[in-house]
Design a protein around this motif. Structure first.
Motif, PDB file in Angstrom:
ATOM      1  N   PHE A  32       0.737  -1.220   0.208  1.00 26.29           N
ATOM      2  CA  PHE A  32       0.224   0.089   0.011  1.00 26.29           C
ATOM      3  C   PHE A  32       1.070   1.329  -0.014  1.00 26.29           C
ATOM      4  N   ALA A  33       0.473   2.069  -0.829  1.00 21.87           N
ATOM      5  CA  ALA A  33       1.215   3.428  -0.848  1.00 21.87           C
ATOM      6  C   ALA A  33       0.908   4.410   0.452  1.00 21.87           C
ATOM      7  N   ILE A  34       2.020   4.615   1.281  1.00 20.54           N
ATOM      8  CA  ILE A  34       1.810   5.530   2.524  1.00 20.54           C
ATOM      9  C   ILE A  34       0.868   6.749   2.196  1.00 20.54           C
ATOM     10  N   LYS A  35       1.174   7.374   1.013  1.00 22.11           N
ATOM     11  CA  LYS A  35       0.344   8.761   0.711  1.00 22.11           C
ATOM     12  C   LYS A  35      -1.153   8.255   0.386  1.00 22.11           C
ATOM     13  N   ASP A  36      -1.421   7.170   0.141  1.00 21.20           N
ATOM     14  CA  ASP A  36      -2.790   6.970   0.130  1.00 21.20           C
ATOM     15  C   ASP A  36      -3.535   6.564   1.478  1.00 21.20           C
ATOM     16  N   MET A  37      -2.803   6.086   2.366  1.00 24.77           N
ATOM     17  CA  MET A  37      -3.138   5.752   3.719  1.00 24.77           C
ATOM     18  C   MET A  37      -3.250   6.870   4.770  1.00 24.77           C
ATOM     19  N   PHE A  38      -2.085   7.761   4.592  1.00 26.21           N
ATOM     20  CA  PHE A  38      -1.885   8.878   5.727  1.00 26.21           C
ATOM     21  C   PHE A  38      -1.691  10.393   5.142  1.00 26.21           C
ATOM     22  N   GLU A  39      -2.122  11.238   5.978  1.00 27.00           N
ATOM     23  CA  GLU A  39      -1.654  12.478   5.478  1.00 27.00           C
ATOM     24  C   GLU A  39      -0.939  12.707   6.580  1.00 27.00           C
ATOM     25  N   ALA A  40       0.368  13.593   6.159  1.00 19.26           N
ATOM     26  CA  ALA A  40       1.284  13.893   7.109  1.00 19.26           C
ATOM     27  C   ALA A  40       1.400  15.337   7.343  1.00 19.26           C
ATOM     28  N   MET A 152       6.052   9.490   2.389  1.00 16.79           N
ATOM     29  CA  MET A 152       4.763   9.644   1.663  1.00 16.79           C
ATOM     30  C   MET A 152       4.973   8.934   0.273  1.00 16.79           C
ATOM     31  N   ALA A 153       6.574   9.102  -0.440  1.00 17.99           N
ATOM     32  CA  ALA A 153       6.701   8.334  -1.543  1.00 17.99           C
ATOM     33  C   ALA A 153       6.764   6.879  -1.487  1.00 17.99           C
ATOM     34  N   ASP A 154       6.874   6.287  -0.205  1.00 19.75           N
ATOM     35  CA  ASP A 154       7.143   4.881   0.343  1.00 19.75           C
ATOM     36  C   ASP A 154       5.868   4.119   0.146  1.00 19.75           C
ATOM     37  N   GLU A 155       6.136   2.431   0.197  1.00 19.55           N
ATOM     38  CA  GLU A 155       4.901   1.651   0.427  1.00 19.55           C
ATOM     39  C   GLU A 155       5.412   0.723   1.382  1.00 19.55           C
ATOM     40  N   ILE A 156       4.200   0.400   2.166  1.00 19.33           N
ATOM     41  CA  ILE A 156       4.576  -0.879   3.102  1.00 19.33           C
ATOM     42  C   ILE A 156       3.569  -2.127   2.784  1.00 19.33           C
ATOM     43  N   LEU A 157       4.281  -3.086   3.316  1.00 21.66           N
ATOM     44  CA  LEU A 157       3.327  -4.649   3.043  1.00 21.66           C
ATOM     45  C   LEU A 157       2.266  -4.765   4.187  1.00 21.66           C
ATOM     46  N   LEU A 158       0.965  -4.881   3.857  1.00 19.62           N
ATOM     47  CA  LEU A 158       0.037  -5.108   5.090  1.00 19.62           C
ATOM     48  C   LEU A 158      -0.818  -6.103   4.960  1.00 19.62           C
ATOM     49  N   PRO A 159      -1.440  -6.618   5.784  1.00 21.23           N
ATOM     50  CA  PRO A 159      -2.464  -7.738   5.653  1.00 21.23           C
ATOM     51  C   PRO A 159      -3.834  -7.101   4.889  1.00 21.23           C
ATOM     52  N   CYS A 160      -4.388  -7.861   4.244  1.00 23.49           N
ATOM     53  CA  CYS A 160      -5.602  -7.173   3.522  1.00 23.49           C
ATOM     54  C   CYS A 160      -6.993  -8.220   3.714  1.00 23.49           C
ATOM     55  N   ASP A 161      -8.041  -7.589   3.526  1.00 26.69           N
ATOM     56  CA  ASP A 161      -8.953  -8.145   3.648  1.00 26.69           C
ATOM     57  C   ASP A 161      -9.509  -8.730   2.241  1.00 26.69           C
ATOM     58  N   ASP A 162     -10.896  -9.242   2.562  1.00 26.45           N
ATOM     59  CA  ASP A 162     -11.520  -9.877   1.158  1.00 26.45           C
ATOM     60  C   ASP A 162     -11.689  -8.796   0.016  1.00 26.45           C
ATOM     61  N   SER A 163     -11.593  -7.685   0.173  1.00 30.82           N
ATOM     62  CA  SER A 163     -11.783  -6.442  -0.613  1.00 30.82           C
ATOM     63  C   SER A 163     -10.368  -6.028  -1.080  1.00 30.82           C
ATOM     64  N   LYS A 164      -9.351  -6.475  -0.447  1.00 30.18           N
ATOM     65  CA  LYS A 164      -7.827  -6.322  -0.901  1.00 30.18           C
ATOM     66  C   LYS A 164      -7.600  -4.893  -0.190  1.00 30.18           C
ATOM     67  N   GLN A 165      -8.225  -4.421   0.963  1.00 27.72           N
ATOM     68  CA  GLN A 165      -8.011  -3.246   1.615  1.00 27.72           C
ATOM     69  C   GLN A 165      -7.340  -3.743   2.631  1.00 27.72           C
TER      70      GLN A 165
END
Length: 193
Positions: A32-40, A152-165
């Motif tokens: 997941f792109a950090i910029k899509d998940m967070f505001e900083a 904000m330009a980085d990505e992290i690997l996270l567990p996802c649910d059935d909808s890939k979120q």
């Protein structure tokens, strides 16, 4: 091993982080792109010489890993507060702390990160801090400080649910389990009087 050594060793082991019996399987995880998940946002620049410890109830937070970064409790009536329930990132040191309460900070190299689309809680933020440290900890250090724009330009690997979120429920439950095991371990310590 003497009885004293065994008692000390047992007490010490109770304070260690609990072991999770099952290995974490990350094959169903996603980047997941950090910029899509967070505001900083960058924090303020309140110098330590300008504060008086004990003058109020607002945490004065630094990039220290000691005491969750809280260096003093101050009267912050003349400063802009940073909304709590966030991650404070020490830009020069890549120190990551969860800040529950509204606070002020000491350095404009620091920045805070809030989740965008959900109201995270302590467990979710602590899980994300662990992932950020594991993923980015070797990349950012004193000689190559992290900035808001870099992270904000980085990505992290996270567990996802059935909808890939991101699977927020899994993250929360995982950290709550660790928290409860740690409390249980502390409850098992016997003190000699």
């Amino acid at each position: 091993m003497t009885i004293g050594q065994r008692k000390t060793s047992t007490a010490y082991n109770l304070l260690l982080p609990p072991r999770i019996s099952n290995k974490i399987k990350v094959n169903g995880w996603k980047k997941f792109a950090i910029k899509d998940m967070f505001e900083a946002n960058n924090t303020g620049n309140i110098l330590i010489r300008d504060i008086e410890d004990g003058s109020g109830s607002t945490p004065y937070v630094t990039a220290s890993g000691v005491n969750n970064g809280v260096a003093a409790m101050i009267n912050a009536s003349r400063y802009e507060l940073i909304k709590g329930n966030c991650i404070l990132v020490g830009g020069k040191t890549f120190t990551l702390t969860y800040q529950k309460e509204d606070f002020v900070s000491n350095d404009s190299h620091n920045f805070e990160m809030h989740l965008k689309n959900i109201e995270g809680n302590c467990y979710i933020y602590l899980y994300l801090i662990a992932v950020l440290r594991a993923t980015l900890g070797n990349r950012y250090f004193w000689g190559d400080a992290v900035t808001k724009d870099k992270i904000m330009a980085d990505e992290i690997l996270l567990p996802c649910d059935d909808s890939k979120q991101p699977n927020w429920d899994y993250m929360e439950a995982y950290m709550e389990t660790i928290h409860n095991k740690a409390i249980s371990n502390l409850d098992n310590i016997e003190y000699n009087s």
